[in-house]
Design a protein around this motif. Structure first.
Motif, PDB file in Angstrom:
ATOM      1  N   VAL A  71      45.459  25.787  37.853  1.00  0.00           N
ATOM      2  CA  VAL A  71      45.191  26.872  36.867  1.00  0.00           C
ATOM      3  C   VAL A  71      45.451  28.073  37.567  1.00  0.00           C
ATOM      4  O   VAL A  71      45.012  28.425  38.949  1.00  0.00           O
ATOM      5  CB  VAL A  71      43.931  26.696  36.294  1.00  0.00           C
ATOM      6  N   LYS A  72      46.264  28.999  37.038  1.00  0.00           N
ATOM      7  CA  LYS A  72      46.721  30.270  37.416  1.00  0.00           C
ATOM      8  C   LYS A  72      46.326  31.238  36.240  1.00  0.00           C
ATOM      9  O   LYS A  72      46.535  30.899  35.293  1.00  0.00           O
ATOM     10  CB  LYS A  72      48.145  30.469  37.864  1.00  0.00           C
ATOM     11  N   MET A  73      45.534  32.429  36.758  1.00  0.00           N
ATOM     12  CA  MET A  73      45.106  33.315  35.715  1.00  0.00           C
ATOM     13  C   MET A  73      45.083  34.728  36.213  1.00  0.00           C
ATOM     14  O   MET A  73      44.973  34.959  37.401  1.00  0.00           O
ATOM     15  CB  MET A  73      43.756  33.092  35.120  1.00  0.00           C
ATOM     16  N   ARG A  74      45.869  35.587  35.184  1.00  0.00           N
ATOM     17  CA  ARG A  74      45.610  37.158  35.500  1.00  0.00           C
ATOM     18  C   ARG A  74      44.778  37.578  34.520  1.00  0.00           C
ATOM     19  O   ARG A  74      45.246  37.526  33.358  1.00  0.00           O
ATOM     20  CB  ARG A  74      47.033  37.672  35.716  1.00  0.00           C
ATOM     21  N   LEU A  75      43.921  38.477  34.778  1.00  0.00           N
ATOM     22  CA  LEU A  75      42.995  39.141  33.792  1.00  0.00           C
ATOM     23  C   LEU A  75      42.747  40.648  34.081  1.00  0.00           C
ATOM     24  O   LEU A  75      42.459  40.947  35.122  1.00  0.00           O
ATOM     25  CB  LEU A  75      41.717  38.367  33.827  1.00  0.00           C
ATOM     26  N   LYS A  76      42.740  41.173  33.106  1.00  0.00           N
ATOM     27  CA  LYS A  76      42.558  42.745  33.251  1.00  0.00           C
ATOM     28  C   LYS A  76      41.166  43.165  32.681  1.00  0.00           C
ATOM     29  O   LYS A  76      40.783  42.519  31.530  1.00  0.00           O
ATOM     30  CB  LYS A  76      43.702  43.398  32.442  1.00  0.00           C
TER      31      LYS A  76
END
Length: 657
Positions: A71-76
């Motif tokens: 799982v790869k995630m980018r969150l702001k």
């Protein structure tokens, strides 16, 4: 399982097409960090910029087949309320015999400091474990330096032997998701049944790849050619999954992907095919968790036999056993259909989880000769059991079949009764397990209707002061909830809250009956007075005849609704009100009678008035006859409530004669 596997190497290629190439970790831009609000949802406290998953079947010499999920995630983070997204919680199966493994290859927070992108990497001290129960552990990851404007990104891999039931992939979350992608890489030997749920359907890209593998069985090497199925599911610009009133669990409507293996064409050793049918799943749970436990009786026989020796009817025996378990075995707060300690140990310790208590209840009912079976179900928190997999369930209750009906029982809740279950388990359907036979789907929301009957007599003084007496009866779920509340609230505090909630009235002579007689309705009695329940303007008095019982605002405010309307249970609220008007006053106006009925009487409202001499009689009925109302009927229900509110708040006008 797999007896002899030395090496099976799958040569994998991870083809990343066009748009997916834009979503790589580590490439945080100044523009992303400077963004002050989400472009499509300005109220969002945070948003997922991208989320990518890759599920792949691999071979392990130690475990046989393993399932690797990356799982790869980018969150702001936009606002302070979004700081909670700086903590990631991942649930892992963890026992002495079987463990799921997780490893983080990246976990960082990015901030803009003096115009420069600054990265703060997570250290080992930022992770800690939380033991949920003997089966599950939770890994908690706290990201550093999270503030307004931060970007969080991470990558982790979960290795699990439970390849037959991959983890669900949720495209949608409680915050907006700009891009979500899930890729499955599965050899042709295995076939997964895949379903998607929710209001958004993913775009699907399927590729078939030719592969080769070297197989070594009994020191005989063989080159195998096979095909590999690579399926990519993508969704973009998903709105936040927002809760709405009268929704038990909003995640039931989350756009998700669910998979379960259905067959295996490639068999090694004693590897067996998996049948997806509900009966197979239920029977496997029965054999593994319940069969041995339900055949026990020696440890409780001397306690139970005297209770039932003089009883003849099934209902009497059922109630005797239910009462015994409720009074002697306490719920420890843990869910799960699995018996946590075994019913014998739970009996000795007088405590257990849901499985311990309700499997024990069923074993005792079986001992009495009743037609009893277990019912597997799912709590509202766990979601609807919509797919035939063992993880669909986290609860078990008992059932008794008599010539007249089927009763559902839960001994973990002291104030529950047959067919009056705790709200946590009233969640669409359960599955009654018939050993070696056809199991039965049970509707859990077709509950007994609960009534609340209020009788109120009051008189109005010329200065607008109201004095009256009230009696209220509640049964079934209403009574159960009242008893649960009363058990945790002292009487003085309860009366004080009731006075405030009822328009700052003063209550006297309060008493209640049947608080411990569970088979009887709860009854409350009190006298009341209030000086703010009427308006006196010149020579007229204005008041709502329902006083503090009138609905004040419509609970349905949004223009459109995507989710069904889920009530806890069907109900009927009835009011019989008698108003005595003061001497020297006459009636100028009284609300006109009205009757409203929608959707084949799923919702009904009546407001009737009658004037006899100096008294006004009002009869009000509000009924919801189904627990679940379809979303397409939302406009009708919203209008129904609006008309009901307008009528309940209409004023009676008195004038000086």
């Amino acid at each position: 399982m797999i007896r002899k596997i030395v090496t099976l190497l799958f040569v994998l290629s991870f083809a990343i097409n066009g748009k997916a190439q834009d979503f790589q970790l580590g490439k945080v831009t100044i523009e992303e960090l400077e963004e002050k609000q989400h472009p499509k949802d300005t109220a969002a406290v945070a948003a997922v910029l991208f989320k990518k998953g890759r599920m792949e079947l691999v071979i392990s010499q130690k475990h046989g087949f393993l399932l690797n999920t990356v799982v790869k995630m980018r969150l702001k983070v936009y606002k302070k309320e979004g700081y909670l997204w700086g903590v990631e919680k991942i649930k892992l199966y963890d026992t002495e015999k079987v463990k799921e493994e997780i490893s983080f290859s990246k976990a960082s927070t990015f901030n803009l400091v003096n115009g420069v992108v600054e990265e703060s990497k997570m250290d080992d001290k930022a992770t800690f474990d939380y033991r949920i129960n003997k089966f599950w552990n939770q890994k908690n990851i706290v990201f550093p330096s999270v503030k307004e404007g931060s970007i969080i990104e991470y990558e982790y891999t979960i290795k699990t032997p439970f390849y037959k039931r991959p983890r669900d992939w949720n495209f949608q979350m409680e915050i907006p998701v700009n891009y979500s992608e899930y890729k499955t890489i599965i050899p042709e030997f295995y076939i997964y049944n895949t379903i998607t749920k929710g209001f958004f359907s993913p775009k699907i890209d399927l590729k078939i790849k030719d592969k080769k593998a070297t197989l070594d069985i009994s020191n005989l090497f063989r080159m195998e050619e096979y095909k590999e199925k690579q399926t990519t599911y993508t969704l973009e610009n998903l709105p936040a999954l927002k809760n709405e009133i009268y929704v038990n669990n909003v995640n039931d409507y989350c756009s998700s992907l669910i998979q379960q293996i259905t067959s295996s064409d490639f068999e090694i050793g004693d590897e067996k095919k998996v049948d997806e049918k509900w009966n197979k799943v239920l029977q496997s749970i029965y054999d593994l968790e319940f069969a041995k436990e339900l055949n026990q009786k020696a440890f409780f026989e001397q306690d139970i036999k005297p209770l039932i020796v003089s009883l003849t009817s099934p209902e009497e025996k059922m109630m005797a056993i239910l009462s015994y378990v409720k009074n002697n075995i306490k719920w420890n707060g843990n869910l799960g259909y699995e018996v946590e300690n075994g019913i014998k140990k739970a009996f000795k310790n007088k405590s257990g989880n849901i499985g311990d208590i309700n499997v024990m209840l069923t074993a005792m009912l079986k001992y009495t000769g009743l037609d009893t079976n277990l019912v597997l179900s799912s709590t509202r928190e766990n979601g609807i059991a919509a797919f035939p997999v063992t993880s669909a369930f986290d609860y078990v209750i008992s059932s008794v079949k008599t010539p007249d009906k089927i009763f559902l029982l839960d001994a973990s809740e002291y104030n529950s009764m047959p067919n009056i279950l705790p709200l946590r388990v009233i969640n669409w359907y359960g599955y009654l397990i018939v050993n070696k036979g056809n199991s039965q789907k049970i509707n859990l929301v077709k509950s007994e209707s609960s009534y609340k009957f209020t009788s109120m007599n009051f008189e109005i003084a010329p200065d607008g002061v109201v004095n009256g007496k009230l009696k209220q009866q509640q049964n079934n779920h209403n009574a159960m909830l009242y008893r649960d509340y009363a058990a945790n609230e002292n009487l003085e505090s309860y009366i004080e809250k009731l006075e405030i909630e009822s328009g700052k009235i003063e209550i006297k002579d309060y008493h209640r009956e049947n608080i411990n007689e569970l088979e009887k309705p709860i009854e409350e009695y009190f006298s009341f007075s209030g000086n703010s329940l009427c308006e006196v303007i010149h020579d007229k008095i204005y008041f709502s005849p329902m006083l503090f019982f009138a609905f004040k605002e419509n609970p349905f405010k949004q223009e459109k609704r995507g989710y069904p309307i889920e009530y806890d249970f069907p109900f009927e609220n009835k009011y019989q009100i008698n108003v005595k008007i003061p001497e020297g006053y006459a009636i100028e106006s009284v609300p006109k009678p009205i009757e409203i009925s929608i959707i084949e009487d799923i919702a009904k409202f009546k407001f009737l008035t009658k004037v006899i001499d100096n008294e006004i009689q009002i009869s009000v009925v509000h009924q919801i006859n189904e627990s679940v109302i379809k979303a397409q009927n939302y406009d009708l229900l919203k209008e129904y409530y609006q008309k009901m509110i307008e009528k309940e708040n209409e004023k009676i006008v008195l004038k000086k004669a």
